[in-house]
Design a protein around this motif. Sequence first.
Motif, mmCIF file in Angstrom:
data_model
loop_
_atom_site.group_PDB
_atom_site.id
_atom_site.type_symbol
_atom_site.label_atom_id
_atom_site.label_comp_id
_atom_site.label_asym_id
_atom_site.label_seq_id
_atom_site.Cartn_x
_atom_site.Cartn_y
_atom_site.Cartn_z
ATOM 1 N N VAL A 78 38.158 44.695 37.999
ATOM 2 C CA VAL A 78 39.131 43.508 37.704
ATOM 3 C C VAL A 78 38.284 42.204 37.881
ATOM 4 C CG1 VAL A 78 41.212 42.119 37.734
ATOM 5 C CG2 VAL A 78 41.224 44.500 38.114
ATOM 6 N N ASP A 79 38.055 41.680 36.694
ATOM 7 C CA ASP A 79 36.875 40.524 36.635
ATOM 8 C C ASP A 79 35.561 40.941 37.693
ATOM 9 O OD1 ASP A 79 38.650 39.055 35.150
ATOM 10 O OD2 ASP A 79 39.575 38.388 36.846
ATOM 11 N N THR A 84 42.909 44.174 31.528
ATOM 12 C CA THR A 84 41.906 43.459 32.335
ATOM 13 C C THR A 84 41.391 44.298 33.213
ATOM 14 O OG1 THR A 84 43.623 42.780 33.824
ATOM 15 C CG2 THR A 84 43.066 41.046 32.277
ATOM 16 N N THR A 115 35.189 42.723 39.906
ATOM 17 C CA THR A 115 35.606 43.266 41.519
ATOM 18 C C THR A 115 36.035 44.532 41.449
ATOM 19 O OG1 THR A 115 35.970 40.950 42.257
ATOM 20 C CG2 THR A 115 36.496 42.600 43.538
#
Length: 142
Positions: free
Chosen positions: A82-83, A17, A85
């Motif tokens: 991560v996502d 991720t 951010t």
Amino acid sequence: MADAEGDRITLSALQDTQAIQGQTVILPTALGVAPVETTGDPRIEAGWFDNGLKRARKELGQADRSVGDERLPVLIVTRYLVDGTLHEDRAIYDLGFALDGQLLGGTRVRIRGLSLITRVPAASGQAKLDARWKQLHPKLAS
């Protein structure tokens, strides 16, 4: 993972991720090598520090050949997503290396691997890195 020749080690995210955006590789002050920035191809190359490492070891009275794995502390600042951010990680690692003889004399630095030692705050990273260098590479008695 280090390549077969020991010229470089490829770094990767800890989790699927995460997406590494860039890294700053900081070496001990004793090597006299400026920090190296990477973008999109996280790695460490022996050519970045080999001359500085050999010179610093010589100044400490250390052999120009190794018997097994030696350790060079490095501070790696990693910027990753991560996502969506952005995050930053600062950690000291021991870079495993060997000094091999070459056909026409001299030595060649071959990278072996990388081991996490500790995470560090931004304010104390260089000082902790230099302390680790001194711990691993004390000056030999003349």
